[in-house]
Scaffold this motif. Structure first.
Motif, short mmCIF file in Angstrom:
data_model
loop_
_atom_site.label_atom_id
_atom_site.label_comp_id
_atom_site.label_asym_id
_atom_site.label_seq_id
_atom_site.Cartn_x
_atom_site.Cartn_y
_atom_site.Cartn_z
N TYR A 56 -46.06 47.14 -86.86
CA TYR A 56 -46.03 46.66 -88.25
C TYR A 56 -45.03 45.51 -88.41
O TYR A 56 -45.35 44.48 -89.03
N ARG A 57 -43.84 45.67 -87.87
CA ARG A 57 -42.83 44.61 -88.00
C ARG A 57 -43.26 43.34 -87.29
O ARG A 57 -42.97 42.22 -87.74
N TRP A 58 -43.98 43.48 -86.17
CA TRP A 58 -44.47 42.30 -85.46
C TRP A 58 -45.50 41.55 -86.30
O TRP A 58 -45.48 40.31 -86.35
N GLY A 63 -46.19 36.57 -90.14
CA GLY A 63 -46.57 35.94 -91.40
C GLY A 63 -47.60 36.70 -92.20
O GLY A 63 -48.06 36.20 -93.23
N MET A 64 -47.96 37.90 -91.79
CA MET A 64 -48.97 38.67 -92.50
C MET A 64 -48.35 39.38 -93.70
O MET A 64 -47.18 39.80 -93.65
N HIS A 65 -49.13 39.53 -94.76
CA HIS A 65 -48.66 40.24 -95.94
C HIS A 65 -48.39 41.70 -95.59
O HIS A 65 -49.04 42.30 -94.73
N ARG A 66 -47.40 42.30 -96.28
CA ARG A 66 -46.99 43.66 -95.95
C ARG A 66 -48.13 44.66 -96.10
O ARG A 66 -48.33 45.52 -95.24
N SER A 67 -48.87 44.57 -97.18
CA SER A 67 -49.98 45.51 -97.40
C SER A 67 -51.04 45.36 -96.32
O SER A 67 -51.55 46.36 -95.79
N LEU A 68 -51.38 44.13 -95.99
CA LEU A 68 -52.40 43.89 -94.96
C LEU A 68 -51.90 44.36 -93.60
O LEU A 68 -52.66 44.96 -92.81
N ALA A 69 -50.62 44.10 -93.30
CA ALA A 69 -50.07 44.54 -92.01
C ALA A 69 -50.07 46.05 -91.91
O ALA A 69 -50.43 46.63 -90.87
N ALA A 70 -49.68 46.74 -92.99
CA ALA A 70 -49.69 48.20 -92.97
C ALA A 70 -51.11 48.75 -92.83
O ALA A 70 -51.36 49.70 -92.10
N GLY A 71 -52.07 48.12 -93.55
CA GLY A 71 -53.46 48.57 -93.45
C GLY A 71 -54.03 48.38 -92.06
O GLY A 71 -54.68 49.27 -91.51
N LEU A 72 -53.78 47.21 -91.44
CA LEU A 72 -54.27 46.98 -90.09
C LEU A 72 -53.62 47.93 -89.09
O LEU A 72 -54.26 48.37 -88.13
N CYS A 74 -52.63 51.03 -89.70
CA CYS A 74 -53.27 52.33 -89.88
C CYS A 74 -54.68 52.32 -89.29
O CYS A 74 -55.11 53.29 -88.66
N VAL A 75 -55.42 51.21 -89.49
CA VAL A 75 -56.76 51.11 -88.91
C VAL A 75 -56.68 51.15 -87.39
O VAL A 75 -57.50 51.78 -86.71
N ALA A 76 -55.67 50.48 -86.83
CA ALA A 76 -55.52 50.46 -85.38
C ALA A 76 -55.27 51.87 -84.84
O ALA A 76 -55.86 52.28 -83.82
N VAL A 77 -54.39 52.64 -85.50
CA VAL A 77 -54.10 53.98 -85.00
C VAL A 77 -55.31 54.89 -85.14
O VAL A 77 -55.59 55.72 -84.26
N VAL A 78 -56.09 54.72 -86.23
CA VAL A 78 -57.32 55.51 -86.38
C VAL A 78 -58.31 55.18 -85.28
O VAL A 78 -58.95 56.07 -84.69
N ALA A 79 -58.42 53.88 -84.96
CA ALA A 79 -59.36 53.47 -83.91
C ALA A 79 -58.93 54.01 -82.55
O ALA A 79 -59.76 54.51 -81.77
N VAL A 80 -57.62 53.95 -82.26
CA VAL A 80 -57.14 54.43 -80.96
C VAL A 80 -57.31 55.93 -80.84
O VAL A 80 -57.82 56.45 -79.84
N VAL A 81 -56.88 56.67 -81.89
CA VAL A 81 -56.99 58.13 -81.84
C VAL A 81 -58.46 58.56 -81.82
O VAL A 81 -58.85 59.45 -81.05
N GLY A 82 -59.28 57.92 -82.66
CA GLY A 82 -60.70 58.26 -82.66
C GLY A 82 -61.37 57.97 -81.33
O GLY A 82 -62.18 58.76 -80.84
N ALA A 160 -51.43 62.36 -94.52
CA ALA A 160 -50.40 61.80 -93.66
C ALA A 160 -50.68 60.34 -93.34
O ALA A 160 -49.76 59.50 -93.32
N LEU A 161 -51.96 60.00 -93.13
CA LEU A 161 -52.31 58.60 -92.84
C LEU A 161 -52.02 57.71 -94.05
O LEU A 161 -51.49 56.60 -93.90
N LEU A 162 -52.34 58.18 -95.25
CA LEU A 162 -52.03 57.42 -96.45
C LEU A 162 -50.52 57.25 -96.62
O LEU A 162 -50.04 56.17 -97.02
#
Length: 344
Positions: A56-58, A63-72, A74-82, A160-162
């Protein structure tokens, strides 16, 4: 009290402090157990935030917005775990029939070996049928309760994901909020304690992830060399299981050996067992001391006691949460010791 010797008064004072601390701890554990559906997602979200924080910090630094960075994130962890779950399930489904056949063959061999003592497959089948007929209602109720537990677990995972999303996005506001609610002049100390506690959790998650990745890679390579089917999926299972100390490694290793036994026979299963044991020895004697000593300053005996206590309180979930929470507590203790040591 003044008639008692100084040593006795000190002993009584320490006993009172220990009893008070034990009482507060017991009340805290009982409250967490009562509100587990709310407490568990928060604790899991803290672990997820500690693990995903660097990504997230990277993204934010890029230059990514905080909300978009946090959303991406979470999507990345869902994709990896799934993806890991899909690979593991696919590997187990592919070899499920062979595993069951191997277990039946082993059971038949054991039954024939002890046949003289009156043990046979027919006797076992008859006993199992009687037990099922006797406890059928109980089994049905257990299935229903199991379904409710699964539903509750899914709901807590989504929550927990939210929470991970909000913890990542609003992490910069936490310090300001903590300082605002801190009583008197304790804001600096509370901030330092919170930072050290989170650094302890982050260090544990980072070290565990590195060790899990090395374990999964080594075991997957060994299974590929042995031509065991689903080696990549079994490696993913080892990676996921590494976050549950000791028990996760045992279960994932047992599944790998069973798959090897089902598809490749007894000799290859022994080789697979040797690979798993060799990786566990490497982890216990090299990886854990080298990696975890740099991220979590805890003696292995403390880790084992924490896991045992966590398992007695909350089962597998307690085993997962015990070590990072203990790491956070050690971080707080080190911060307090450093502050009081420098206080004149």
């Amino acid at each position: 009290m003044s008639l008692l010797p100084e040593s006795v008064r000190r002993f009584a004072a320490w006993c009172a402090v220990l009893l008070l601390a034990a009482g507060v701890g017991w009340v805290g554990v009982r409250l967490c157990a009562e509100f587990r559906t709310a407490v568990t997602p928060v604790l899991l979200a803290l672990l997820g935030t500690a693990l995903l924080g660097p990504l997230y910090r990277w993204l934010v630094r890029a230059g990514m917005h905080r909300s978009l960075a946090a959303g991406l994130t979470c999507v990345a962890v869902v994709a990896v775990v799934g993806g890991a779950v899909y690979i593991v399930v696919a590997a187990l489904v592919e070899t499920g029939d062979e595993i069951v056949a191997s277990l039946k063959h082993a059971a038949k061999s054991v039954a024939e070996h002890f046949g003289a003592a009156g043990t046979s497959l027919g006797d076992l089948a008859g006993s199992a049928k009687d037990l099922l007929a006797k406890f059928g209602g109980t089994a049905a109720s257990n299935v229903i309760s199991g379904v409710s537990v699964v539903g509750e677990s899914i709901a807590m995972a989504v929550l927990a994901l939210l929470l991970v999303f909000f913890f990542l996005r609003d992490s910069h506001l936490f310090v300001d909020t903590l300082r605002a609610v801190a009583p008197g002049g304790s804001a600096d100390m509370l901030e330092a304690m919170a930072r050290r506690a989170f650094e302890g959790i982050e260090g544990f998650m980072r070290g565990t992830t590195v060790i899990a990745l090395i374990d999964a890679t080594c075991i997957a390579i060994g299974l590929l060399i042995l031509r065991v089917p689903g080696a990549v999926g079994l490696g993913a299972l080892v990676f996921v299981g590494a976050y549950i100390p000791y028990l996760g490694a045992f279960l994932s290793g047992a599944v790998a050996v069973l798959v090897a036994l089902a598809d490749r026979g007894f000799v290859i299963a022994l080789w697979a067992l040797g690979v798993v044991l060799a990786v566990q020895v490497l982890e216990g004697h090299v990886l854990q001391p080298v990696i975890q000593s740099r991220t979590v300053q805890m003696h292995p005996a403390v880790v084992m006691l924490a896991i045992t206590a966590g398992a007695s309180v909350a089962g597998i979930l307690g085993m997962l949460l015990a070590v990072p929470l203990t790491a956070a507590a050690f971080g707080v203790v080190h911060e307090l010791r450093a502050r009081y040591a420098t206080t004149p």
